[in-house]
Design a protein around this motif. Structure first.
Motif, mmCIF file in Angstrom:
data_model
loop_
_atom_site.group_PDB
_atom_site.id
_atom_site.type_symbol
_atom_site.label_atom_id
_atom_site.label_comp_id
_atom_site.label_asym_id
_atom_site.label_seq_id
_atom_site.Cartn_x
_atom_site.Cartn_y
_atom_site.Cartn_z
ATOM 1 N N ASP A 42 0.805 -1.224 0.000
ATOM 2 C CA ASP A 42 0.000 0.000 0.000
ATOM 3 C C ASP A 42 0.836 1.271 0.000
ATOM 4 O O ASP A 42 0.323 2.363 0.243
ATOM 5 C CB ASP A 42 -0.949 0.004 1.202
ATOM 6 C CG ASP A 42 -2.146 -0.907 0.982
ATOM 7 O OD1 ASP A 42 -2.282 -1.422 -0.144
ATOM 8 O OD2 ASP A 42 -2.936 -1.103 1.928
ATOM 9 N N ASP A 63 -12.662 4.082 0.561
ATOM 10 C CA ASP A 63 -12.197 3.449 1.796
ATOM 11 C C ASP A 63 -12.023 4.538 2.852
ATOM 12 O O ASP A 63 -11.115 5.359 2.761
ATOM 13 C CB ASP A 63 -10.872 2.716 1.543
ATOM 14 C CG ASP A 63 -10.435 1.856 2.719
ATOM 15 O OD1 ASP A 63 -10.793 2.185 3.860
ATOM 16 O OD2 ASP A 63 -9.696 0.869 2.491
ATOM 17 N N LEU A 66 -8.486 4.048 4.941
ATOM 18 C CA LEU A 66 -7.206 4.255 4.266
ATOM 19 C C LEU A 66 -6.792 5.731 4.319
ATOM 20 O O LEU A 66 -7.540 6.603 3.879
ATOM 21 C CB LEU A 66 -7.321 3.787 2.811
ATOM 22 C CG LEU A 66 -6.049 3.770 1.964
ATOM 23 C CD1 LEU A 66 -5.041 2.768 2.527
ATOM 24 C CD2 LEU A 66 -6.379 3.437 0.519
ATOM 25 N N PHE A 67 -5.621 5.992 4.867
ATOM 26 C CA PHE A 67 -5.076 7.359 4.981
ATOM 27 C C PHE A 67 -6.081 8.316 5.629
ATOM 28 O O PHE A 67 -6.161 9.499 5.266
ATOM 29 C CB PHE A 67 -4.651 7.906 3.619
ATOM 30 C CG PHE A 67 -3.774 7.001 2.811
ATOM 31 C CD1 PHE A 67 -2.752 6.278 3.416
ATOM 32 C CD2 PHE A 67 -3.963 6.850 1.444
ATOM 33 C CE1 PHE A 67 -1.929 5.429 2.667
ATOM 34 C CE2 PHE A 67 -3.147 6.006 0.689
ATOM 35 C CZ PHE A 67 -2.135 5.293 1.307
ATOM 36 N N ARG A 86 -9.631 2.570 -3.222
ATOM 37 C CA ARG A 86 -8.838 1.601 -3.973
ATOM 38 C C ARG A 86 -9.349 1.503 -5.406
ATOM 39 O O ARG A 86 -10.544 1.672 -5.653
ATOM 40 C CB ARG A 86 -8.865 0.230 -3.292
ATOM 41 C CG ARG A 86 -8.180 0.245 -1.937
ATOM 42 C CD ARG A 86 -8.057 -1.142 -1.337
ATOM 43 N NE ARG A 86 -7.378 -1.078 -0.043
ATOM 44 C CZ ARG A 86 -6.063 -1.040 0.113
ATOM 45 N NH1 ARG A 86 -5.273 -1.103 -0.953
ATOM 46 N NH2 ARG A 86 -5.518 -0.975 1.320
ATOM 47 N N PRO A 94 -3.999 1.491 -3.577
ATOM 48 C CA PRO A 94 -4.590 2.728 -3.063
ATOM 49 C C PRO A 94 -4.666 3.778 -4.166
ATOM 50 O O PRO A 94 -3.802 3.847 -5.048
ATOM 51 C CB PRO A 94 -3.609 3.164 -1.969
ATOM 52 C CG PRO A 94 -2.889 1.932 -1.581
ATOM 53 C CD PRO A 94 -2.795 1.109 -2.822
#
Length: 217
Positions: A42, A63, A66-67, A86, A94
């Motif tokens: 990732d 997502d 994510l981050f 994603r 990502p």
């Protein structure tokens, strides 16, 4: 000569066709993603244009985890409009989609800086590259924000590598990203998978329409 190679902590791939199928570049990008994801996991981050406004791209999977910290930072500090998720292709890497339209208000000052630094003359051009360049400008803003935020969390600048697509997009996005701890690679039309290892973090000469190099490199 120091021939030491270092694997970057993050690899950014930018293209107009990330989660935005227009032509053959989409196919090349989406197929190479699986290969690169095996090496970087990732830490491979694709950046594309958010041309879908209030709806999601057909192959974009949002997502919220994510981050998530960085995404909150972009809203509260940077005023960047991004979607994080994603890419629904093999490897599901990502992806960050950026709304570049708000940056059109900075177009004149940005083009002037390109003239002042590299003598790129936009006045006598047709303007058909405006959208591409402003998207690239936004890509630079995204990478800058991500690197700065990451450095705050880790107390150091991460080693990053940028891989670009079209020449004019590549040069303008690089012109707007932070210079420290960074290397870059330009792959015309993304016709090849770059090696996951790059040379020591320095400012590399890249092939672009401007045919120039970073000051101080």
């Amino acid at each position: 000569m120091d021939n030491t190679t270092t694997t970057p902590e993050y690899l950014f791939e930018s293209s107009w066709e990330v989660c935005n199928k227009v032509g053959g570049i989409y196919t090349v990008l989406s197929t190479k993603a699986h290969t690169l994801q095996r090496s970087f996991k990732d830490k491979l981050i694709f950046i594309g244009p958010d041309v879908w406004t209030d709806t999601n791209a057909p192959d974009f999977i949002e997502d919220d985890v994510l981050f998530a910290d960085w995404k909150t930072y972009t809203k509260t500090t940077e005023n960047l409009k991004v979607k994080v998720g994603r890419w629904n292709v093999p490897g599901t890497p990502p992806v960050i989609l950026v709304d570049f339209k708000p940056f059109f208000k900075e177009k004149d000052s940005f083009f002037f800086s390109m003239w002042e630094s590299f003598r790129v003359d936009s006045i006598h051009a047709y303007g058909d590259y405006d959208e591409s360049c402003i998207f690239a400008y936004a890509v630079g803003k995204v990478i800058e924000s991500f690197i700065i935020f990451t450095s705050w969390k880790t107390k150091r600048l991460p080693l990053c590598s940028m891989n670009g697509c079209w020449e004019w997009v590549r040069s303008t996005s690089k012109n707007n990203s932070p210079p420290s701890q960074r290397s870059s690679r330009h792959t015309p039309h993304l016709s090849a998978v770059p090696s996951p290892e790059t040379t020591k973090p320095c400012m590399l000469i890249w092939m672009a329409t401007t045919a120039t190099r970073w000051p101080g490199s």
